[in-house]
Design a protein around this motif. Structure first.
Motif, PDB file in Angstrom:
ATOM      1  N   TYR A 159      13.540 115.084   0.179  1.00  0.00           N
ATOM      2  CA  TYR A 159      13.761 114.207  -0.975  1.00  0.00           C
ATOM      3  C   TYR A 159      13.743 114.924  -2.325  1.00  0.00           C
ATOM      4  O   TYR A 159      14.457 114.509  -3.232  1.00  0.00           O
ATOM      5  CB  TYR A 159      12.773 113.031  -0.972  1.00  0.00           C
ATOM      6  CG  TYR A 159      13.232 111.940  -0.044  1.00  0.00           C
ATOM      7  CD1 TYR A 159      14.344 111.160  -0.353  1.00  0.00           C
ATOM      8  CD2 TYR A 159      12.598 111.705   1.164  1.00  0.00           C
ATOM      9  CE1 TYR A 159      14.801 110.170   0.500  1.00  0.00           C
ATOM     10  CE2 TYR A 159      13.044 110.708   2.032  1.00  0.00           C
ATOM     11  CZ  TYR A 159      14.146 109.949   1.691  1.00  0.00           C
ATOM     12  OH  TYR A 159      14.599 108.981   2.544  1.00  0.00           O
ATOM     13  N   THR A 205       7.358 107.556  13.141  1.00  0.00           N
ATOM     14  CA  THR A 205       8.172 108.398  12.280  1.00  0.00           C
ATOM     15  C   THR A 205       9.253 109.055  13.118  1.00  0.00           C
ATOM     16  O   THR A 205       9.105 109.176  14.338  1.00  0.00           O
ATOM     17  CB  THR A 205       7.304 109.453  11.558  1.00  0.00           C
ATOM     18  OG1 THR A 205       8.089 110.104  10.577  1.00  0.00           O
ATOM     19  CG2 THR A 205       6.732 110.474  12.515  1.00  0.00           C
ATOM     20  N   MET A 227      10.181 114.611  11.609  1.00  0.00           N
ATOM     21  CA  MET A 227       9.200 114.443  10.533  1.00  0.00           C
ATOM     22  C   MET A 227       7.778 114.300  11.081  1.00  0.00           C
ATOM     23  O   MET A 227       6.834 114.166  10.325  1.00  0.00           O
ATOM     24  CB  MET A 227       9.546 113.219   9.678  1.00  0.00           C
ATOM     25  CG  MET A 227      10.819 113.366   8.895  1.00  0.00           C
ATOM     26  SD  MET A 227      10.655 114.697   7.702  1.00  0.00           S
ATOM     27  CE  MET A 227      12.146 114.498   6.776  1.00  0.00           C
ATOM     28  N   TYR A 232       8.872 115.478   4.187  1.00  0.00           N
ATOM     29  CA  TYR A 232       9.635 114.524   3.384  1.00  0.00           C
ATOM     30  C   TYR A 232       9.998 115.116   2.025  1.00  0.00           C
ATOM     31  O   TYR A 232      11.111 114.931   1.534  1.00  0.00           O
ATOM     32  CB  TYR A 232       8.855 113.209   3.213  1.00  0.00           C
ATOM     33  CG  TYR A 232       9.202 112.212   4.291  1.00  0.00           C
ATOM     34  CD1 TYR A 232      10.218 111.284   4.110  1.00  0.00           C
ATOM     35  CD2 TYR A 232       8.543 112.228   5.512  1.00  0.00           C
ATOM     36  CE1 TYR A 232      10.554 110.380   5.103  1.00  0.00           C
ATOM     37  CE2 TYR A 232       8.873 111.333   6.513  1.00  0.00           C
ATOM     38  CZ  TYR A 232       9.882 110.419   6.309  1.00  0.00           C
ATOM     39  OH  TYR A 232      10.226 109.536   7.299  1.00  0.00           O
ATOM     40  N   GLU A 254      16.909 109.637   4.238  1.00  0.00           N
ATOM     41  CA  GLU A 254      16.741 110.822   5.087  1.00  0.00           C
ATOM     42  C   GLU A 254      17.220 110.609   6.522  1.00  0.00           C
ATOM     43  O   GLU A 254      17.907 111.445   7.070  1.00  0.00           O
ATOM     44  CB  GLU A 254      15.261 111.256   5.063  1.00  0.00           C
ATOM     45  CG  GLU A 254      14.998 112.589   5.727  1.00  0.00           C
ATOM     46  CD  GLU A 254      14.925 112.512   7.236  1.00  0.00           C
ATOM     47  OE1 GLU A 254      15.351 113.479   7.883  1.00  0.00           O
ATOM     48  OE2 GLU A 254      14.466 111.485   7.759  1.00  0.00           O
TER      49      GLU A 254
END
Length: 188
Positions: free
Chosen positions: A58, A99, A103, A54, A145
């Motif tokens: 991000y 998820t 990921m 992540y 995302e």
């Protein structure tokens, strides 16, 4: 919440997360770090690798959003999507959520490098939180995302990243405790 107080609270949380990894998880033996309570659950390293994945998305997105100057005097506001995203990753939300496949670190070959990368991401996140003082936290600037046509506000995204890390770090701590309790040999 006022932007300054909001950022200070997130900054304090990230410092605590970093200290927890350094003091509680880094000293653990590899057997504990790779222990899985069940075949379908994550190990300590898989929890942290999930967070690393992540961060790889991000952090650059936040860097881009924070490059646009314009401090906000308004309280940090939340969109419907921001509130929903934060609710899902709240550390006290006991519900499990699937998820997205890319990921999910399950089955990955992981080493202690995961810990090092995570700590590096925490240093970067602290830098991003400092840089956020000079931007409008209410600007919709960070693509989500898994569906990049949707955008979160900068402040929402910063809080999402931190709360998501809190949630999975707590998960990693629980797994480490289970590993040490169920097989004392692992802790040696």
């Amino acid at each position: 919440m006022q932007p300054t107080a909001f950022l200070q609270a997130l900054h304090a949380t990230v410092r605590q997360l970093r200290a927890t990894v350094e003091t509680e998880l880094t000293p653990l033996p590899d057997a504990v770090l790779n222990f899985k309570p069940r075949p379908d659950s994550w190990s300590v390293l898989e929890c942290l690798e999930h967070l690393n994945r992540y961060c790889r998305y991000y952090h650059p997105a936040l860097t881009k959003a924070l490059a646009k100057p314009g401090a906000s005097a308004d309280d940090v506001r939340y969109s419907w999507l921001g509130r929903k995203s934060l609710d899902i990753v709240r550390p006290d939300n006991g519900q499990q959520h699937k998820t997205v496949k890319h990921m999910n670190p399950a089955g990955s070959q992981l080493s202690r490098a995961v810990l090092t990368e995570f700590l590096g991401h925490q240093a970067e996140l602290l830098h991003l939180l400092t840089a956020a003082r000079a931007t409008d936290l209410n600007r919709r600037a960070v693509p989500v995302e898994f569906f990049r046509l949707l955008k979160l506000r900068t402040g929402e995204t910063l809080e999402f990243v931190v709360r998501h890390e809190e949630r999975h770090l707590q998960q990693a701590q629980r797994v480490a405790q289970l590993a040490q309790a169920s097989a004392p040999v692992l802790a040696v």
